[in-house]
Design a protein around this motif. Structure first.
Motif, mmCIF file in Angstrom:
data_model
loop_
_atom_site.group_PDB
_atom_site.id
_atom_site.type_symbol
_atom_site.label_atom_id
_atom_site.label_comp_id
_atom_site.label_asym_id
_atom_site.label_seq_id
_atom_site.Cartn_x
_atom_site.Cartn_y
_atom_site.Cartn_z
ATOM 1 N N HIS A 76 0.867 -1.183 0.000
ATOM 2 C CA HIS A 76 0.000 0.000 0.000
ATOM 3 C C HIS A 76 0.902 1.231 0.000
ATOM 4 O O HIS A 76 1.415 1.634 1.044
ATOM 5 C CB HIS A 76 -0.907 -0.013 1.229
ATOM 6 C CG HIS A 76 -1.704 1.241 1.376
ATOM 7 N ND1 HIS A 76 -2.731 1.562 0.517
ATOM 8 C CD2 HIS A 76 -1.615 2.252 2.273
ATOM 9 C CE1 HIS A 76 -3.235 2.731 0.882
ATOM 10 N NE2 HIS A 76 -2.574 3.161 1.941
ATOM 11 N N HIS A 77 1.117 1.802 -1.181
ATOM 12 C CA HIS A 77 1.991 2.969 -1.288
ATOM 13 C C HIS A 77 1.226 4.236 -0.948
ATOM 14 O O HIS A 77 0.079 4.409 -1.348
ATOM 15 C CB HIS A 77 2.560 3.084 -2.710
ATOM 16 C CG HIS A 77 3.524 2.006 -3.043
ATOM 17 N ND1 HIS A 77 3.171 0.857 -3.705
ATOM 18 C CD2 HIS A 77 4.834 1.877 -2.762
ATOM 19 C CE1 HIS A 77 4.216 0.075 -3.838
ATOM 20 N NE2 HIS A 77 5.245 0.673 -3.271
ATOM 21 N N GLU A 78 1.903 5.097 -0.210
ATOM 22 C CA GLU A 78 1.352 6.404 0.102
ATOM 23 C C GLU A 78 2.510 7.389 0.184
ATOM 24 O O GLU A 78 3.655 6.999 0.372
ATOM 25 C CB GLU A 78 0.553 6.370 1.407
ATOM 26 C CG GLU A 78 1.348 5.866 2.603
ATOM 27 C CD GLU A 78 0.501 5.723 3.854
ATOM 28 O OE1 GLU A 78 -0.098 6.731 4.275
ATOM 29 O OE2 GLU A 78 0.445 4.614 4.394
ATOM 30 N N MET A 79 2.208 8.657 0.022
ATOM 31 C CA MET A 79 3.244 9.683 0.100
ATOM 32 C C MET A 79 3.560 9.929 1.585
ATOM 33 O O MET A 79 2.689 10.291 2.364
ATOM 34 C CB MET A 79 2.777 10.981 -0.566
ATOM 35 C CG MET A 79 2.525 10.828 -2.065
ATOM 36 S SD MET A 79 3.936 10.178 -2.974
ATOM 37 C CE MET A 79 5.009 11.605 -2.999
ATOM 38 N N ILE A 80 4.808 9.697 1.949
ATOM 39 C CA ILE A 80 5.223 9.753 3.344
ATOM 40 C C ILE A 80 6.541 10.503 3.449
ATOM 41 O O ILE A 80 7.408 10.380 2.579
ATOM 42 C CB ILE A 80 5.386 8.322 3.913
ATOM 43 C CG1 ILE A 80 4.050 7.586 3.847
ATOM 44 C CG2 ILE A 80 5.926 8.349 5.332
ATOM 45 C CD1 ILE A 80 4.123 6.140 4.220
ATOM 46 N N ASP A 114 5.316 1.814 1.002
ATOM 47 C CA ASP A 114 4.471 1.143 1.977
ATOM 48 C C ASP A 114 5.111 1.341 3.345
ATOM 49 O O ASP A 114 6.222 0.872 3.582
ATOM 50 C CB ASP A 114 4.356 -0.347 1.626
ATOM 51 C CG ASP A 114 3.435 -1.102 2.547
ATOM 52 O OD1 ASP A 114 3.727 -1.160 3.763
ATOM 53 O OD2 ASP A 114 2.441 -1.662 2.051
ATOM 54 N N ARG A 115 4.434 2.018 4.238
ATOM 55 C CA ARG A 115 4.986 2.384 5.546
ATOM 56 C C ARG A 115 5.463 1.153 6.327
ATOM 57 O O ARG A 115 6.556 1.134 6.873
ATOM 58 C CB ARG A 115 3.943 3.146 6.354
ATOM 59 C CG ARG A 115 4.420 3.585 7.725
ATOM 60 C CD ARG A 115 3.278 4.193 8.553
ATOM 61 N NE ARG A 115 2.504 5.173 7.818
ATOM 62 C CZ ARG A 115 2.742 6.492 7.820
ATOM 63 N NH1 ARG A 115 3.732 6.966 8.539
ATOM 64 N NH2 ARG A 115 1.993 7.310 7.122
ATOM 65 N N GLU A 121 9.720 8.784 9.105
ATOM 66 C CA GLU A 121 9.640 7.328 9.250
ATOM 67 C C GLU A 121 10.949 6.749 9.757
ATOM 68 O O GLU A 121 10.962 5.833 10.575
ATOM 69 C CB GLU A 121 9.247 6.672 7.914
ATOM 70 C CG GLU A 121 7.824 6.905 7.532
ATOM 71 C CD GLU A 121 6.831 6.493 8.610
ATOM 72 O OE1 GLU A 121 6.931 5.363 9.136
ATOM 73 O OE2 GLU A 121 5.942 7.301 8.928
ATOM 74 N N ALA A 123 6.873 7.890 -2.141
ATOM 75 C CA ALA A 123 5.769 6.929 -2.113
ATOM 76 C C ALA A 123 6.314 5.557 -1.742
ATOM 77 O O ALA A 123 7.172 5.012 -2.439
ATOM 78 C CB ALA A 123 5.085 6.879 -3.474
#
Length: 185
Positions: free
Chosen positions: A80-84, A121-122, A89, A119
């Motif tokens: 699940h990629h998201e802009m982080i 996956d956390r 992190e 981008a």
């Protein structure tokens, strides 16, 4: 040939899992047998139970890792990629390992640009960086240092974990990404 190779991989994987589980289970069993061998003080029982709990946690982490590998190979859980913000992190990972590093006498630090967004996956990111940091701490002598550097250009994020530890012998470098490979048995 492909079928034979698949059977060989499954067989090797099973042997690796058995090997990884054997040590903590043997430790757990030995500690409990010694504790039950004679009457002990409440403090001694408490110490034994604490050690047994550590082994149980080790087994639990191993099982979680194995489940993760099984899911990753079947792609059951797509990333699940998201802009982080990468720096935040990495700081979170270092905060998690601060106590372990302090106990080992190792300092942790991070270097990289503020506000770098990428981008990814956390959870996978934290697991990958955490594995590298834990390994670096384990192989760095007291007084040593572990540094995470990061940089990126929007299309790519580069993470570098360096330490003042013993390093990896040249003969083992080709195997560092082999599952369950250990340079020192």
């Amino acid at each position: 040939d492909r079928l034979e190779e698949s059977f060989a991989q499954v067989s090797q994987f099973s042997a690796d899992v058995a090997h990884e589980l054997r040590t903590p289970v043997s430790n757990l069993r030995g500690e409990l047998e010694v504790a039950l061998g004679k009457t002990r003080t409440p403090g001694e029982y408490r110490e034994t139970l604490g050690s047994a709990l550590e082994e149980c946690l080790r087994i639990s982490r191993l099982i979680q890792g194995l489940l993760f590998l099984a899911r990753a190979e079947t792609m059951a859980d797509a990333p699940h990629h998201e802009m982080i913000q990468a720096g935040r992190e990495i700081e979170a990972v270092l905060e998690f390992y601060e106590a372990q590093a302090a106990e080992a006498g190792v300092t942790l630090s991070v270097e990289g640009p503020d506000g770098l967004v990428a981008a990814f996956d956390r959870i996978l990111f934290q697991q990958a960086v955490g594995n590298l940091v834990a390994n670096a701490i384990a192989h760095t002598l007291p007084g040593g240092r572990v540094v995470i550097r990061f940089a990126g250009d929007g299309a790519m994020l580069r993470i570098e974990v360096t330490d003042t530890g013993c390093g990896i012998a040249a003969g083992h470098l080709a195997h560092v990404f082999d599952r369950f490979y250990r340079a020192d048995p």
